[in-house]
Write an enzyme that holds these catalytic residues in place. Structure first.
Site, mmCIF file in Angstrom:
data_model
loop_
_atom_site.group_PDB
_atom_site.id
_atom_site.type_symbol
_atom_site.label_atom_id
_atom_site.label_comp_id
_atom_site.label_asym_id
_atom_site.label_seq_id
_atom_site.Cartn_x
_atom_site.Cartn_y
_atom_site.Cartn_z
ATOM 1 N N CYS A 163 -8.204 3.400 6.549
ATOM 2 C CA CYS A 163 -7.527 3.991 5.395
ATOM 3 C C CYS A 163 -8.136 3.485 4.096
ATOM 4 O O CYS A 163 -8.606 2.354 4.014
ATOM 5 C CB CYS A 163 -6.029 3.740 5.469
ATOM 6 S SG CYS A 163 -5.478 2.328 4.573
ATOM 7 N N HIS A 174 -2.290 -4.847 19.151
ATOM 8 C CA HIS A 174 -1.623 -4.400 17.913
ATOM 9 C C HIS A 174 -0.867 -3.097 18.182
ATOM 10 O O HIS A 174 -1.395 -2.191 18.844
ATOM 11 C CB HIS A 174 -2.663 -4.186 16.809
ATOM 12 C CG HIS A 174 -2.049 -4.006 15.461
ATOM 13 N ND1 HIS A 174 -1.495 -2.821 15.056
ATOM 14 C CD2 HIS A 174 -1.877 -4.878 14.431
ATOM 15 C CE1 HIS A 174 -1.015 -2.965 13.828
ATOM 16 N NE2 HIS A 174 -1.237 -4.202 13.422
ATOM 17 N N CYS A 220 0.859 -1.181 0.000
ATOM 18 C CA CYS A 220 0.000 0.000 0.000
ATOM 19 C C CYS A 220 0.903 1.242 0.000
ATOM 20 O O CYS A 220 2.123 1.138 0.120
ATOM 21 C CB CYS A 220 -0.876 -0.001 1.249
ATOM 22 S SG CYS A 220 0.119 0.080 2.734
ATOM 23 N N GLU A 245 -0.274 -0.486 16.495
ATOM 24 C CA GLU A 245 -0.981 0.741 16.100
ATOM 25 C C GLU A 245 -2.007 1.126 17.172
ATOM 26 O O GLU A 245 -2.141 2.295 17.542
ATOM 27 C CB GLU A 245 -1.689 0.531 14.752
ATOM 28 C CG GLU A 245 -2.434 1.772 14.283
ATOM 29 C CD GLU A 245 -3.244 1.539 13.005
ATOM 30 O OE1 GLU A 245 -2.844 0.699 12.182
ATOM 31 O OE2 GLU A 245 -4.284 2.201 12.858
HETATM 32 S S1 SF4 Z 1 -2.786 2.913 7.074
HETATM 33 FE FE1 SF4 Z 1 -3.256 2.128 5.038
HETATM 34 S S2 SF4 Z 1 -1.768 3.083 3.660
HETATM 35 FE FE2 SF4 Z 1 -1.036 3.307 5.759
HETATM 36 S S3 SF4 Z 1 0.309 1.563 6.103
HETATM 37 FE FE3 SF4 Z 1 -1.692 1.006 6.880
HETATM 38 S S4 SF4 Z 1 -2.688 -0.038 5.157
HETATM 39 FE FE4 SF4 Z 1 -0.953 1.105 4.333
#
Ligand code: SF4
Length: 278
Positions: free
Chosen positions: A190, A123, A12, A125
């Protein structure tokens, strides 16, 4: 056999950007150069970067100089402070979409909302989103985990892990809306994930079998595979083409191939070649 290859699968925008940043850092930044965790969930790519002088570390323990590259998932403000305290040069490859989610989480925390993060508990994130949102934060992986007593009559804000599926957010939103006094939802999913998922579902509906390529520890690939599995039970999640088995495709007239965001697109081509040889 007809073979359908995804146009949106594979790297991506954020992953490609992070890899470009890491390769630039390999030649421009002071060494030793480390990434905090593997830059992407792909052992081959991580090996290649290590050969270029950029290797992963689990944490900053014992690191006293050089450069640290922050990967797409982002990190907590504490980790950034720690890196600065150690005198490290910081190269930030956090995906801009993740940055937006972090900013929204901080905003909700500052404004006193009870912040719900829709995402996977451990995770990286999500861990960084929680750190940005502050103490009044609840993480749920799906609507069934939500304790409605906690949200009744409250001012509630929602931020979504970028790789979540739309249906998950829709279910959470409709459960929250009638219960909260005020509800502020930031759809921080996203586009890349959404478009890749939509295309994969469309291909899976046309196919008799589906190959999903990507790391088993990649949230993005696992979700892609789960979605395809819902419409095509003959969906196979592999990390590498060498795992493919001829028996999986017996009688299949059409096979779809897609890949997670941390998979080099060439791997889809390699799977197509393998199928063509069957
Ligand atoms: S947020 Fe979307 S564009 Fe950004 S790394 Fe993750 S999958 Fe890829």
């Amino acid at each position: 056999m007809k073979i359908l290859i995804s146009q949106r699968g594979g790297y991506c925008y954020g992953v490609q950007r992070a890899l470009d940043i890491a390769h630039r850092a390999a030649s421009d930044s002071p060494g030793p150069i480390k990434t905090l965790g593997p830059i992407i969930h792909n052992p081959g790519v991580v090996r290649e970067l290590a050969e270029a002088g950029v290797s992963p570390v689990e944490d900053l323990e014992g690191i006293t100089g050089g450069t640290v590259i922050l990967r797409t998932h982002g990190v907590t403000p504490e980790v950034i402070a720690d890196a600065k305290g150690r005198g490290l040069a910081i190269v930030d490859a956090t995906c801009p979409y993740v940055k937006v989610a972090q900013e929204k989480a901080s905003f909700l925390g500052e404004q006193g909302y009870l912040t719900i993060i829709l995402g996977e508990h451990e995770h990286p994130e999500v861990v960084a989103l929680v750190a940005n949102a502050g103490k009044k934060t609840v993480v749920v992986e799906n609507v069934d985990e939500l304790d409605m007593d906690k949200v009744h009559g409250k001012r509630v804000g929602v931020v979504v892990q970028t790789t979540q599926a739309t249906a998950n957010l829709a279910a959470l939103s409709s459960r929250l809306a009638p219960a909260c006094r005020e509800l502020l939802i930031y759809n921080t999913m996203c586009n890349a994930t959404q478009k890749c998922q939509d295309e994969a579902l469309s291909l899976a509906r046309q196919a008799d079998a589906v190959i999903v390529i990507g790391g088993r520890n990649s949230a993005n690939t696992t979700r892609l595979s789960q979605l395809c599995l819902e419409v095509q039970p003959r969906t196979y999640h592999i990390e590498d083409v060498s795992e493919l088995e001829p028996g999986w495709f017996e009688g299949a007239a059409t096979v779809a191939i897609t890949a997670g965001a941390s998979t080099p697109p060439e791997q889809m081509e390699a799977a197509a070649e393998w199928l063509a040889k069957l």
